[in-house]
Scaffold this motif. Structure first.
Motif, PDB file in Angstrom:
ATOM      1  N   GLU A 156      -2.379  57.544  30.178  1.00  0.00           N
ATOM      2  CA  GLU A 156      -2.290  58.960  29.818  1.00  0.00           C
ATOM      3  C   GLU A 156      -1.006  59.249  29.039  1.00  0.00           C
ATOM      4  OE1 GLU A 156      -2.655  61.123  33.411  1.00  0.00           O
ATOM      5  OE2 GLU A 156      -4.773  60.619  33.687  1.00  0.00           O
ATOM      6  N   ARG A 157       0.090  58.607  29.442  1.00  0.00           N
ATOM      7  CA  ARG A 157       1.346  58.801  28.708  1.00  0.00           C
ATOM      8  C   ARG A 157       1.226  58.308  27.267  1.00  0.00           C
ATOM      9  NH1 ARG A 157       3.811  57.770  33.848  1.00  0.00           N
ATOM     10  NH2 ARG A 157       3.721  55.515  33.518  1.00  0.00           N
ATOM     11  N   LYS A 158       0.511  57.184  27.095  1.00  0.00           N
ATOM     12  CA  LYS A 158       0.324  56.669  25.739  1.00  0.00           C
ATOM     13  C   LYS A 158      -0.517  57.635  24.903  1.00  0.00           C
ATOM     14  CE  LYS A 158       0.590  51.795  27.125  1.00  0.00           C
ATOM     15  NZ  LYS A 158      -0.154  50.505  27.219  1.00  0.00           N
ATOM     16  N   ILE A 159      -1.591  58.151  25.491  1.00  0.00           N
ATOM     17  CA  ILE A 159      -2.443  59.102  24.757  1.00  0.00           C
ATOM     18  C   ILE A 159      -1.659  60.373  24.440  1.00  0.00           C
ATOM     19  CG2 ILE A 159      -4.468  60.602  24.964  1.00  0.00           C
ATOM     20  CD1 ILE A 159      -5.918  58.379  26.359  1.00  0.00           C
ATOM     21  N   ASP A 160      -0.829  60.831  25.387  1.00  0.00           N
ATOM     22  CA  ASP A 160      -0.012  62.023  25.141  1.00  0.00           C
ATOM     23  C   ASP A 160       0.912  61.830  23.943  1.00  0.00           C
ATOM     24  OD1 ASP A 160      -1.123  63.483  27.138  1.00  0.00           O
ATOM     25  OD2 ASP A 160       0.484  63.190  28.592  1.00  0.00           O
ATOM     26  N   SER A 161       1.412  60.603  23.760  1.00  0.00           N
ATOM     27  CA  SER A 161       2.298  60.353  22.617  1.00  0.00           C
ATOM     28  C   SER A 161       1.547  60.563  21.306  1.00  0.00           C
ATOM     29  CB  SER A 161       2.876  58.937  22.689  1.00  0.00           C
ATOM     30  OG  SER A 161       1.884  57.957  22.462  1.00  0.00           O
ATOM     31  N   TYR A 162       0.250  60.192  21.276  1.00  0.00           N
ATOM     32  CA  TYR A 162      -0.543  60.422  20.065  1.00  0.00           C
ATOM     33  C   TYR A 162      -0.902  61.901  19.913  1.00  0.00           C
ATOM     34  CZ  TYR A 162      -0.959  55.389  19.577  1.00  0.00           C
ATOM     35  OH  TYR A 162      -0.676  54.059  19.407  1.00  0.00           O
ATOM     36  N   LEU A 163      -1.104  62.606  21.046  1.00  0.00           N
ATOM     37  CA  LEU A 163      -1.369  64.038  20.972  1.00  0.00           C
ATOM     38  C   LEU A 163      -0.205  64.778  20.326  1.00  0.00           C
ATOM     39  CD1 LEU A 163      -3.051  64.718  24.447  1.00  0.00           C
ATOM     40  CD2 LEU A 163      -4.119  64.918  22.197  1.00  0.00           C
ATOM     41  N   LEU A 164       0.993  64.244  20.492  1.00  0.00           N
ATOM     42  CA  LEU A 164       2.169  64.838  19.845  1.00  0.00           C
ATOM     43  C   LEU A 164       2.296  64.402  18.396  1.00  0.00           C
ATOM     44  CD1 LEU A 164       4.769  64.461  22.714  1.00  0.00           C
ATOM     45  CD2 LEU A 164       3.867  66.589  21.821  1.00  0.00           C
ATOM     46  N   LEU A 165       1.923  63.149  18.113  1.00  0.00           N
ATOM     47  CA  LEU A 165       2.094  62.603  16.771  1.00  0.00           C
ATOM     48  C   LEU A 165       1.125  63.195  15.755  1.00  0.00           C
ATOM     49  CD1 LEU A 165       2.628  58.777  17.362  1.00  0.00           C
ATOM     50  CD2 LEU A 165       4.181  60.293  16.153  1.00  0.00           C
ATOM     51  N   LEU A 196      -8.710  61.529  32.169  1.00  0.00           N
ATOM     52  CA  LEU A 196      -8.446  60.692  31.003  1.00  0.00           C
ATOM     53  C   LEU A 196      -9.439  60.995  29.888  1.00  0.00           C
ATOM     54  CD1 LEU A 196      -6.680  58.442  29.885  1.00  0.00           C
ATOM     55  CD2 LEU A 196      -8.250  56.773  30.888  1.00  0.00           C
ATOM     56  N   ALA A 197     -10.692  61.242  30.252  1.00  0.00           N
ATOM     57  CA  ALA A 197     -11.699  61.583  29.246  1.00  0.00           C
ATOM     58  C   ALA A 197     -11.364  62.900  28.556  1.00  0.00           C
ATOM     59  CB  ALA A 197     -13.082  61.652  29.896  1.00  0.00           C
ATOM     60  N   ARG A 198     -10.822  63.858  29.320  1.00  0.00           N
ATOM     61  CA  ARG A 198     -10.423  65.136  28.709  1.00  0.00           C
ATOM     62  C   ARG A 198      -9.276  64.936  27.739  1.00  0.00           C
ATOM     63  NH1 ARG A 198     -11.200  67.292  33.965  1.00  0.00           N
ATOM     64  NH2 ARG A 198      -8.947  67.254  34.363  1.00  0.00           N
ATOM     65  N   ARG A 199      -8.300  64.098  28.107  1.00  0.00           N
ATOM     66  CA  ARG A 199      -7.178  63.834  27.206  1.00  0.00           C
ATOM     67  C   ARG A 199      -7.680  63.188  25.919  1.00  0.00           C
ATOM     68  NH1 ARG A 199      -3.589  66.909  28.825  1.00  0.00           N
ATOM     69  NH2 ARG A 199      -1.824  65.690  28.106  1.00  0.00           N
ATOM     70  N   ALA A 200      -8.602  62.233  26.077  1.00  0.00           N
ATOM     71  CA  ALA A 200      -9.167  61.582  24.898  1.00  0.00           C
ATOM     72  C   ALA A 200      -9.944  62.585  24.051  1.00  0.00           C
ATOM     73  CB  ALA A 200     -10.062  60.419  25.319  1.00  0.00           C
ATOM     74  N   GLY A 201     -10.633  63.520  24.708  1.00  0.00           N
ATOM     75  CA  GLY A 201     -11.369  64.541  23.970  1.00  0.00           C
ATOM     76  C   GLY A 201     -10.453  65.430  23.152  1.00  0.00           C
ATOM     77  N   MET A 202      -9.268  65.750  23.698  1.00  0.00           N
ATOM     78  CA  MET A 202      -8.281  66.525  22.944  1.00  0.00           C
ATOM     79  C   MET A 202      -7.858  65.762  21.695  1.00  0.00           C
ATOM     80  SD  MET A 202      -6.031  67.779  26.221  1.00  0.00           S
ATOM     81  CE  MET A 202      -4.648  68.321  25.230  1.00  0.00           C
ATOM     82  N   LEU A 203      -7.705  64.442  21.831  1.00  0.00           N
ATOM     83  CA  LEU A 203      -7.331  63.616  20.680  1.00  0.00           C
ATOM     84  C   LEU A 203      -8.442  63.629  19.636  1.00  0.00           C
ATOM     85  CD1 LEU A 203      -5.093  61.754  19.629  1.00  0.00           C
ATOM     86  CD2 LEU A 203      -6.217  59.852  20.789  1.00  0.00           C
ATOM     87  N   ASP A 221      -1.868  68.600  32.939  1.00  0.00           N
ATOM     88  CA  ASP A 221      -2.708  69.023  31.809  1.00  0.00           C
ATOM     89  C   ASP A 221      -1.964  70.033  30.942  1.00  0.00           C
ATOM     90  OD1 ASP A 221      -4.891  67.451  32.359  1.00  0.00           O
ATOM     91  OD2 ASP A 221      -5.940  68.998  33.506  1.00  0.00           O
ATOM     92  N   ALA A 222      -1.371  71.042  31.601  1.00  0.00           N
ATOM     93  CA  ALA A 222      -0.679  72.098  30.865  1.00  0.00           C
ATOM     94  C   ALA A 222       0.485  71.542  30.065  1.00  0.00           C
ATOM     95  CB  ALA A 222      -0.187  73.170  31.839  1.00  0.00           C
ATOM     96  N   PHE A 223       1.205  70.583  30.641  1.00  0.00           N
ATOM     97  CA  PHE A 223       2.353  69.988  29.978  1.00  0.00           C
ATOM     98  C   PHE A 223       1.936  69.323  28.664  1.00  0.00           C
ATOM     99  CE2 PHE A 223       5.137  66.210  29.424  1.00  0.00           C
ATOM    100  CZ  PHE A 223       6.359  66.854  29.279  1.00  0.00           C
ATOM    101  N   GLY A 224       0.914  68.474  28.724  1.00  0.00           N
ATOM    102  CA  GLY A 224       0.467  67.779  27.513  1.00  0.00           C
ATOM    103  C   GLY A 224      -0.088  68.717  26.475  1.00  0.00           C
ATOM    104  N   THR A 225      -0.876  69.688  26.918  1.00  0.00           N
ATOM    105  CA  THR A 225      -1.491  70.622  25.977  1.00  0.00           C
ATOM    106  C   THR A 225      -0.448  71.490  25.287  1.00  0.00           C
ATOM    107  OG1 THR A 225      -3.507  70.710  27.309  1.00  0.00           O
ATOM    108  CG2 THR A 225      -3.146  72.512  25.754  1.00  0.00           C
ATOM    109  N   GLU A 226       0.474  72.043  26.072  1.00  0.00           N
ATOM    110  CA  GLU A 226       1.482  72.931  25.500  1.00  0.00           C
ATOM    111  C   GLU A 226       2.358  72.196  24.495  1.00  0.00           C
ATOM    112  OE1 GLU A 226       4.368  76.537  27.060  1.00  0.00           O
ATOM    113  OE2 GLU A 226       3.570  75.079  28.487  1.00  0.00           O
ATOM    114  N   LEU A 227       2.752  70.958  24.821  1.00  0.00           N
ATOM    115  CA  LEU A 227       3.564  70.179  23.892  1.00  0.00           C
ATOM    116  C   LEU A 227       2.797  69.866  22.615  1.00  0.00           C
ATOM    117  CD1 LEU A 227       5.387  67.627  26.229  1.00  0.00           C
ATOM    118  CD2 LEU A 227       6.426  69.493  24.950  1.00  0.00           C
TER     119      LEU A 227
END
Length: 463
Positions: free
Chosen positions: A107-116, A44-51, A204-210
């Motif tokens: 994580e799904r919520k953060i992924d939505s912002y990674l796309l937005l 989760l910290a890595r996902r937040a770091g991507m954001l 991880d790959a799914f969220g990053t690639e999208l």
């Protein structure tokens, strides 16, 4: 770098009513001391770091208005990580399972912002370039339903029907998944990448690639069409390239005299130029800037019109602001593949010059017709041995004997005039393959050399 992020994210804080980078910093700190669900906390910290890397790209307060709810999501993530500090083994045993599902939800919520974020950042730039006139920023709902931004939500039933239950395999990308051919209900052919179900690395790959592919718009970059995230399934849907990859035509299943890429120097240099322009867009114009980390002859696809399109973004990273290089986790099998930058393998730090090195290997493939790793006979050991294409071909090129390693399928006995543009390509490839990244040319210089080579080929007209 973090100080610059904080300054640039002021507009986001004003609109969203929250200090996003402050909360992300707290999430990272709390994850370091987590005792329960430790892997979930780190993930989760890595996902937040991507954001955090994306937020500085938002310099338009109006566009940032679509981030309503960001503060609540980050606060929820922080509370969840803090709750994993540990309250005894019994408590940990009884709560670990339920928390795992909460982690998936956050994580799904953060992924939505990674796309937005990349998409609304692109809109903000378009508004400034158009003198302040641009369509209003889309809401989260409109982004989910608008296929133009590549965020169409497919159901697993739709994917299964489109691929005839995953019947036709286009390529196997190993740990990152398998690519299948499909046809949507409207008749459009697609490439469907199915990540290995249940694999944490696949998540991880799914969220990053999208997140990286969604905002990219370029003639030589594969187009993202949509995704499917249902149960344990993670699927990425992109435009289909019906003529396979550059590798297929150089030394793969499509290599034959009937292939224009196998039989034509012009087609090969056009493919290289398209790949170079794609990398140039990632390094110089994408928002945010991207380092691909997976440039190979297999990642250069050819569509129905033989136009090259770069794919393979599973290992791509956003370029960190204000630094020359950045530490990243290694790509599986990179050292054995023949494409990896030796400087990156030594230091663990990637830079744009790493993509230039990989493109240099692809250029050698196009010139020699050989794969990135070749098998040769060693007189000393009286046996076959493997070596990288760079080690095999560069000595001849640097000695001015390109003809010793040149593929003879396009032209059996090239004249000095025919060799001239190919020597330009070879010279550029040799500089791309310098061991030190600082000694390699910028991607814009490589593109200029390939443009010059193509112009010479077209001008001569007898290739």
């Amino acid at each position: 770098m973090w100080d610059g992020m904080v300054a640039n994210a002021a507009a986001v804080a004003q609109v969203a009513g929250v200090d996003p980078l402050g909360l992300i910093s707290k999430i990272r700190q709390a994850a370091l001391t987590a005792r329960q669900n430790r892997r979930d906390c780190e993930h989760l910290a890595r996902r937040a770091g991507m954001l955090a890397e994306l937020l500085p790209c938002l310099r338009d307060p109006e566009a940032a208005g679509t981030l309503a709810g960001l503060g609540d999501t980050l606060a929820e993530a922080h509370d969840l990580v803090v709750s994993c500090q540990g309250r005894g083994r019994a408590h940990e045993f009884f709560t670990a399972s339920s928390k795992a599902e909460r982690f998936r939800d956050v994580e799904r919520k953060i992924d939505s912002y990674l796309l937005l974020v990349p998409v609304i950042s692109h809109i903000g730039i378009a508004r400034r370039l158009d003198g302040g006139v641009a369509p209003p920023p889309p809401s989260s709902h409109s982004l989910r339903t608008q296929p133009d931004v590549g965020d169409k939500e497919f159901t697993l039933a739709e994917i299964t029907a489109a691929t005839s239950n995953f019947a036709v395999v286009l390529s196997d990308d190993g740990d990152s998944g398998t690519v299948y051919w499909g046809r949507l209900r409207d008749g459009q052919e697609v490439a469907v990448k199915r990540l290995k179900p249940g694999c944490r690395g696949a998540e991880d790959a799914f969220g990053t690639e999208l997140a990286i592919l969604a905002p990219l718009r370029h003639d030589h970059i594969v187009r993202l069409l949509g995704r499917c995230a249902e149960g344990a399934e993670r699927v990425v849907v992109t435009a289909y390239a019906s003529n396979g990859s550059l590798r297929d035509h150089l030394h793969g299943r499509r290599a034959s005299s009937s292939s224009p890429v196998t039989a034509s120097w012009e087609a090969r240099v056009r493919a290289l130029l398209g790949a170079g322009r794609a990398v140039e867009h990632l390094h110089r114009r994408a928002v945010p800037l991207v380092i691909h980390r997976g440039v190979t002859s297999s990642s250069v696809l050819l569509d129905a019109a033989w136009a090259p399109r770069l794919t393979g973004f599973v290992a791509a990273v956003w370029r960190a602001a204000g630094v020359e290089s950045q530490p990243v986790e290694p790509v599986a099998g990179a050292a054995a593949g023949g494409y990896a930058d030796p400087e990156y393998l030594r230091t663990g730090r990637v830079k744009p010059a790493s993509d230039v090195y990989s493109l240099g290997v692809v250029m050698l493939e196009a010139l020699t017709g050989n794969p990135a790793v070749v098998t040769v006979w060693e007189d000393g050991s009286k046996s076959m041995a493997t070596m990288t294409l760079a080690s095999f071909a560069l000595p001849s090129i640097q000695a001015g004997r390109l003809v010793d390693v040149l593929d003879r399928r396009p032209v059996a006995a090239p004249t000095a005039r025919q060799l001239q543009p190919l020597e330009l390509v070879a010279s550029a490839a040799a500089r791309c393959l310098c061991l030190r990244g600082d000694n390699r040319p910028a991607i814009s210089e490589v593109v200029a050399n390939l443009e010059q080579a193509l112009e010479l080929i077209c001008r001569h007209g007898h290739f």
